[in-house]
Write an enzyme that holds these catalytic residues in place. Structure first.
Site, PDB file in Angstrom:
ATOM      1  CG  ASP A 121      -2.130  -1.233   1.006  1.00 36.86           C
ATOM      2  OD1 ASP A 121      -2.670  -1.290   0.100  1.00 36.86           O
ATOM      3  OD2 ASP A 121      -2.565  -1.281   2.669  1.00 36.86           O
ATOM      4  CG  ASP A 139      -7.027  -1.752  -0.892  1.00 33.60           C
ATOM      5  OD1 ASP A 139      -6.933  -3.134  -1.704  1.00 33.60           O
ATOM      6  OD2 ASP A 139      -5.278  -0.800  -0.500  1.00 33.60           O
TER       7      ASP A 139
END
Length: 164
Positions: A121, A139
């Protein structure tokens, strides 16, 4: 297997999401070397920062051991197969594209778990000191895909016609 045109386009979209997601992650890790830079301001409301997410959405269910990691990989595989079957059967354009976004994102995050033991991330949205969770393109694609699925469900049979 001969898929209908809508399914072929949806699988192409899923592949595009996957490739873009992995390309950005590889760039962030190995070209930009984000791990060595810490938090990098890009825009007044957007920073780059490397977070290794060993859990699921929003960092829940963190898995530090190999058993948890591989259970999450298995979940990715099962979910991805189920979504692919759903895409092949879907006749509503907006829903097929929503599923494609979800599939591309799920496969991208699943590959991270296999390759690195965690999901990469890197995107942080914030307003001053108020921050949102750190996420990635996969995501964002999953969230957008769920939104399209919900839209398709609300739209119902009006959206059932396939656009060729």
């Amino acid at each position: 297997m001969n898929f209908p045109p809508l399914a072929r386009r949806a699988f192409l979209l899923a592949a595009l999401v996957f490739v873009l997601d992995q390309a950005i992650k590889l760039w962030a890790l190995f070209v930009f070397e984000l791990a060595d830079k810490g938090r990098v301001a890009v825009l007044p409301v957007f920073d780059l920062v490397l977070i290794w997410n060993r859990g699921v959405s929003y960092g829940m269910l963190q898995q530090d051991g190999d058993l948890g990691r591989w259970l999450l990989v298995a979940l990715h595989v099962v979910a991805s197969i189920g979504i692919a079957v759903w895409i092949a059967r879907e006749r509503q354009t907006v829903s097929a594209y929503g599923l494609a976004l979800i599939l591309g994102g799920a496969v991208g995050n699943g590959v991270d778990r296999v390759a690195y033991g965690a999901v990469v991330d890197y995107a942080l949205l914030h307003w001053g000191e108020v921050t949102w969770y750190v996420f990635n393109l996969a995501d964002a694609a999953i969230v957008a895909g769920v939104g399209l699925l919900l839209y398709g469900a609300v739209r119902g049979s009006k959206g059932a016609r396939e656009v060729v």
